[in-house]
Design an enzyme around this catalytic site. Sequence first.
Site, PDB file in Angstrom:
ATOM      1  N   ASP A   1       0.830  -1.204   0.000  1.00 35.25           N
ATOM      2  CA  ASP A   1       0.000   0.000   0.000  1.00 35.25           C
ATOM      3  C   ASP A   1       0.867   1.259   0.000  1.00 35.25           C
ATOM      4  O   ASP A   1       1.881   1.329   0.715  1.00 35.25           O
ATOM      5  CB  ASP A   1      -0.860  -0.038   1.281  1.00 35.25           C
TER       6      ASP A   1
ATOM      7  N   GLU B   1      14.647 -15.419   0.068  1.00 44.01           N
ATOM      8  CA  GLU B   1      15.133 -16.481   0.967  1.00 44.01           C
ATOM      9  C   GLU B   1      14.122 -17.621   1.049  1.00 44.01           C
ATOM     10  O   GLU B   1      14.439 -18.702   1.537  1.00 44.01           O
ATOM     11  CB  GLU B   1      15.278 -15.938   2.402  1.00 44.01           C
TER      12      GLU B   1
HETATM   13  C1  NOJ Z   1      -4.503   2.939  -0.848  1.00 48.30           C
HETATM   14  C2  NOJ Z   1      -5.628   2.009  -0.543  1.00 48.30           C
HETATM   15  O1  NOJ Z   1      -5.945   1.289  -1.699  1.00 48.30           O
HETATM   16  C3  NOJ Z   1      -6.754   2.862  -0.037  1.00 48.30           C
HETATM   17  O2  NOJ Z   1      -7.953   2.139   0.076  1.00 48.30           O
HETATM   18  C4  NOJ Z   1      -6.350   3.457   1.277  1.00 48.30           C
HETATM   19  O3  NOJ Z   1      -7.355   4.337   1.726  1.00 48.30           O
HETATM   20  C5  NOJ Z   1      -5.042   4.243   1.144  1.00 48.30           C
HETATM   21  N1  NOJ Z   1      -4.070   3.534   0.380  1.00 48.30           N
HETATM   22  C6  NOJ Z   1      -4.446   4.529   2.490  1.00 48.30           C
HETATM   23  O4  NOJ Z   1      -3.962   3.341   3.067  1.00 48.30           O
END
Ligand code: NOJ
Length: 559
Positions: free
Chosen positions: A227, A273
């Site tokens: 993310d 690994e």
């Molecule tokens: C991207 C994620 O896909 C989204 O749903 C989220 O709100 C933001 N990152 C923050 O983590």
Amino acid sequence: MTAVTSPLEALPGGTSAASLQAAEAGLAWWTDAIIYQIYPRSFTDANGDGIGDLPGIALRLPYLKRLGVDALWLSPFYQSPQADAGYDVADYRAVDPLFGTLEDFDRLLHEAHGLGIKVIVDLVPNHSSDEHAWFQAALKSPPGSAERARYLFRDGRGANGELPPNNWQSVFGGQAWSRASGDRQWYLHLFDSKQPDLNWDNPQVRAEFEEVLRFWLDRGVDGFRVDVAHGLVKDSELPDAEHRKENGILVGPMWDQDGVHEIYRAWRRILDEYPGERMMVAEAVVGSHSRPNYLRPDEMQQAFNFDYLLLEGWEAAAFRNVIDASLALSAAVDATTTWVTSNHDVVRAPSRYGLSRPGAHPKGIDAAGEQPDEALGLRRARALALLTLALPGSAYIYQGEELGLPEHTTLETHYRQDPMFIRTRGADIGRDGCRVPLPWEAQAPSLGFGPGDRSWLPQPAAYARYAADRQEGVAGSTLELYRQMLQLRREHALGKGQLRWIDAGRDVLAFDNGDIRVLINFGTEPAELPAGGQVLLSSELLEEPGELPANTAVWLTRP
Ligand code: NOJ
Ligand code: CA
């Protein structure tokens, strides 16, 4: 029609040659994988509390196997106060009781593997929840303490520090700094105030996430979706920012800093690994010039293709350009492309392509906004799927996409939970409309999402028509279309193939991939189908022989 050589074929070591060699050598699974995104809270609710859960996913494994996907990506199911639907993690090693237990996860993973389906999990390293033990300890510790050094605490500006340390804005709206009540210092949050950003210059943070990776790798996961992969490292001066967008993408001192790459190199060494082919896919919302950096051989294996997802308009040339650019870009780093048209952060494709500006990206749709043309949008989304899933590389399918599910465009305000909606006081409608629980059975309460009628967001009446059981075995349904596409894609090894454009006029894109010819008509008039090719699949019924109707795509045997 005349054959046109793609610029790719001219590239030494480009996708085509590279993938052919890789095919002979035995490709890594992810290079051509179909990866199905599950948003757990909205997929299937096994215990009837109105929120989807891990046992619910396990119940649907036979459906997913039948659909023909290679892997699942699970959005977060970790312990979390759910301020951003789980993208605010309070404990990276625990399953939130809302979703089940760690044993449920292990069982799901085991059963998926038993069916030959891989599982990748979401990793949220840019920020934790404010309810994470580390942040709680930081709040209890004085400025300058080791506890605070894991986050980005700063003194404020102004005579009494009453102003935030800089002018950064949260992606969800409002300023990116908050103060806990009674606290002199401010902390940075690029997203919600309940998502404090971690300090990636701190070795403890790095060490902790390496352990988190190992925790899930030891359990057997096949990879991670990372993310906000472009956000972890900030310009250490934390200078004021202009908050500019370049080609629809936010740029500034908090995004896409060179320092992030060292983190991914360290992670890659850990993944390597482990036995099997463990992978990472970057959610790096960066310009296309920068995406290859995340794909270097010692970093991640995949990065979402935001150019394709964010493309606006419904024009053959624009699609051809973005496809060429995407293939060339991944070829240059010897990766394959990841095609995406929907996810849990954008309006669902059938609704976007039913807008008067097809493919536009509004930040949500509500009853006061333009209502998409449902039939036209679905028709285009089905045609687009035939294009997308015929391209070489890997593709992501967002849950419900295989049902042709539209956005919930009339969800009432009081149901909305997206922090984006809350922080902008509704100016950005937010993402709840693409996160509505799936319809499985047209006649059942909650449309079969759960055993009873509970569903954390209400489903629009139209969803009954899209229920999986209504489409099961129905020729021409979107579900059957996806099943056939995935089967043919596998049989003809389209994901491992190479693309060769055929000149077919202004409104039609045509290409060969292996022994399949693909045509998609973006125009408003029927186009001519080449003689001699046998129709394997079409996104709509072809009523006139030899004709490809508007907003329709076909797969033919190569004439
Ligand atoms: C991207 C994620 O896909 C989204 O749903 C989220 O709100 C933001 N990152 C923050 O983590
Ligand atoms: Ca549940």
